[in-house]
Design a protein around this motif. Structure first.
Motif, PDB file in Angstrom:
ATOM      1  N   ASP A 121       8.854   4.498  11.863  1.00  0.00           N
ATOM      2  CA  ASP A 121       8.984   5.887  12.666  1.00  0.00           C
ATOM      3  C   ASP A 121      10.079   5.995  13.234  1.00  0.00           C
ATOM      4  N   PRO A 155       8.965   9.238  10.455  1.00  0.00           N
ATOM      5  CA  PRO A 155       7.843   9.185  11.287  1.00  0.00           C
ATOM      6  C   PRO A 155       6.727   9.402  10.477  1.00  0.00           C
ATOM      7  N   PHE A 156       6.759  10.292   9.506  1.00  0.00           N
ATOM      8  CA  PHE A 156       5.574  10.785   8.712  1.00  0.00           C
ATOM      9  C   PHE A 156       5.316  10.136   7.373  1.00  0.00           C
ATOM     10  N   SER A 164       3.885   7.832   4.901  1.00  0.00           N
ATOM     11  CA  SER A 164       2.463   6.987   4.523  1.00  0.00           C
ATOM     12  C   SER A 164       2.893   6.610   3.084  1.00  0.00           C
ATOM     13  N   ASN A 183       1.457   1.200   4.854  1.00  0.00           N
ATOM     14  CA  ASN A 183       0.697   1.799   6.374  1.00  0.00           C
ATOM     15  C   ASN A 183      -0.338   2.547   5.889  1.00  0.00           C
ATOM     16  N   GLN A 188      -2.239   7.619   8.626  1.00  0.00           N
ATOM     17  CA  GLN A 188      -2.127   8.497   9.861  1.00  0.00           C
ATOM     18  C   GLN A 188      -0.796   8.985  10.070  1.00  0.00           C
ATOM     19  N   ASN A 189       0.313   8.384   9.669  1.00  0.00           N
ATOM     20  CA  ASN A 189       1.833   9.075   9.687  1.00  0.00           C
ATOM     21  C   ASN A 189       1.662  10.593   9.089  1.00  0.00           C
ATOM     22  N   GLN A 235       0.016  13.201  11.514  1.00  0.00           N
ATOM     23  CA  GLN A 235       1.288  13.242  12.045  1.00  0.00           C
ATOM     24  C   GLN A 235       1.424  12.678  13.520  1.00  0.00           C
ATOM     25  N   GLU A 236       1.001  11.428  13.553  1.00  0.00           N
ATOM     26  CA  GLU A 236       1.079  10.344  14.667  1.00  0.00           C
ATOM     27  C   GLU A 236       1.674   9.157  14.259  1.00  0.00           C
ATOM     28  N   PRO A 237       2.943   8.814  14.296  1.00  0.00           N
ATOM     29  CA  PRO A 237       3.792   8.038  13.603  1.00  0.00           C
ATOM     30  C   PRO A 237       3.218   6.658  14.247  1.00  0.00           C
ATOM     31  N   LYS A 238       3.161   5.614  13.573  1.00  0.00           N
ATOM     32  CA  LYS A 238       2.953   4.257  14.161  1.00  0.00           C
ATOM     33  C   LYS A 238       3.686   3.240  13.042  1.00  0.00           C
TER      34      LYS A 238
END
Length: 211
Positions: free
Chosen positions: A123, A128-129, A131, A200, A203-204, A208-211
């Motif tokens: 990210d 950041p997005f 997956s 990963n 979710q990314n 749209q919640e980057p981790k």
């Protein structure tokens, strides 16, 4: 009746392989079955044709090529939905653009992919997005193991799963602690190629919640 949705984004490059994904829009529940809804997508005033059931994630996320439609600078996506007998289809999820590019800034701008990335997390490296799977590889020179000696590779916390491949041989997959894999049978005296294939979650991309 018709609904119209608009979104804009900026880009410094023109990705040659960009595709547009529509999640939850292309099909709707009609009695006991699903049917393709009436929708139209324009990118910079050009109608996007050829939407097909997706292969990137699942067949309910429809995909189409954006070849020749994107431009450097500001780009606009317009989605129009129509209905005749049933509830008017709505865009419940953001349209997704995928391709070979990276992102920069809090209001992301599409930029060229970096030649190398560090260890700060995808990210913070322009993805950041994203997956999917990323591969970290390094060649390590090792001596010969003594009789009865076993070798293990210990990792720090991984998000979310990792496959350890040594000299082309899969040594194990870990999705939780202990982040440790035995590599005794895969290593040799001399140079050894160690690959960490890290995956990963979705979710990314979808939340749209980057981790």
């Amino acid at each position: 009746a018709m609904l119209e949705f608009r979104a804009r984004f900026d880009t410094e490059i023109v990705p040659e392989d960009a595709r547009l994904l529509l999640d939850g829009l292309a099909v709707e529940k009609v009695w006991a079955r699903t049917a393709v809804v009436s929708f139209e997508v324009l990118v910079n005033g050009q109608r996007v044709e050829g939407f097909q059931p997706g292969t990137y994630l699942d067949h309910y996320i429809y995909e189409a090529s954006l070849d020749g439609m994107l431009k450097e600078g500001r780009n606009e996506v317009v989605i129009r939905t129509r209905t005749h007998l049933y509830e008017l289809p709505a865009v419940r999820y953001p349209a997704i653009v995928v391709g070979h590019f990276a992102l920069r800034g809090r209001r992301p701008v599409l930029v060229a992919e970096p030649e190398k990335i560090g260890q700060d997390g995808w990210d913070r490296e322009g993805y950041p997005f994203y997956s999917g799977i990323g591969v970290y590889a390094q060649t390590v020179r090792l001596g010969r193991l003594g009789a009865g000696v076993r070798a293990f590779l210990q990792l720090e916390r991984v998000g979310d799963a990792v496959e350890v491949v040594v000299n082309g041989r899969s040594c194990g997959i870990r999705a939780w602690e202990p982040w440790e894999v035995e590599i005794t049978d895969a290593i040799k005296a001399g140079d050894n190629l160690i690959e960490l294939r890290i995956a990963n979650s979705l979710q990314n991309l979808l939340v749209q919640e980057p981790k």
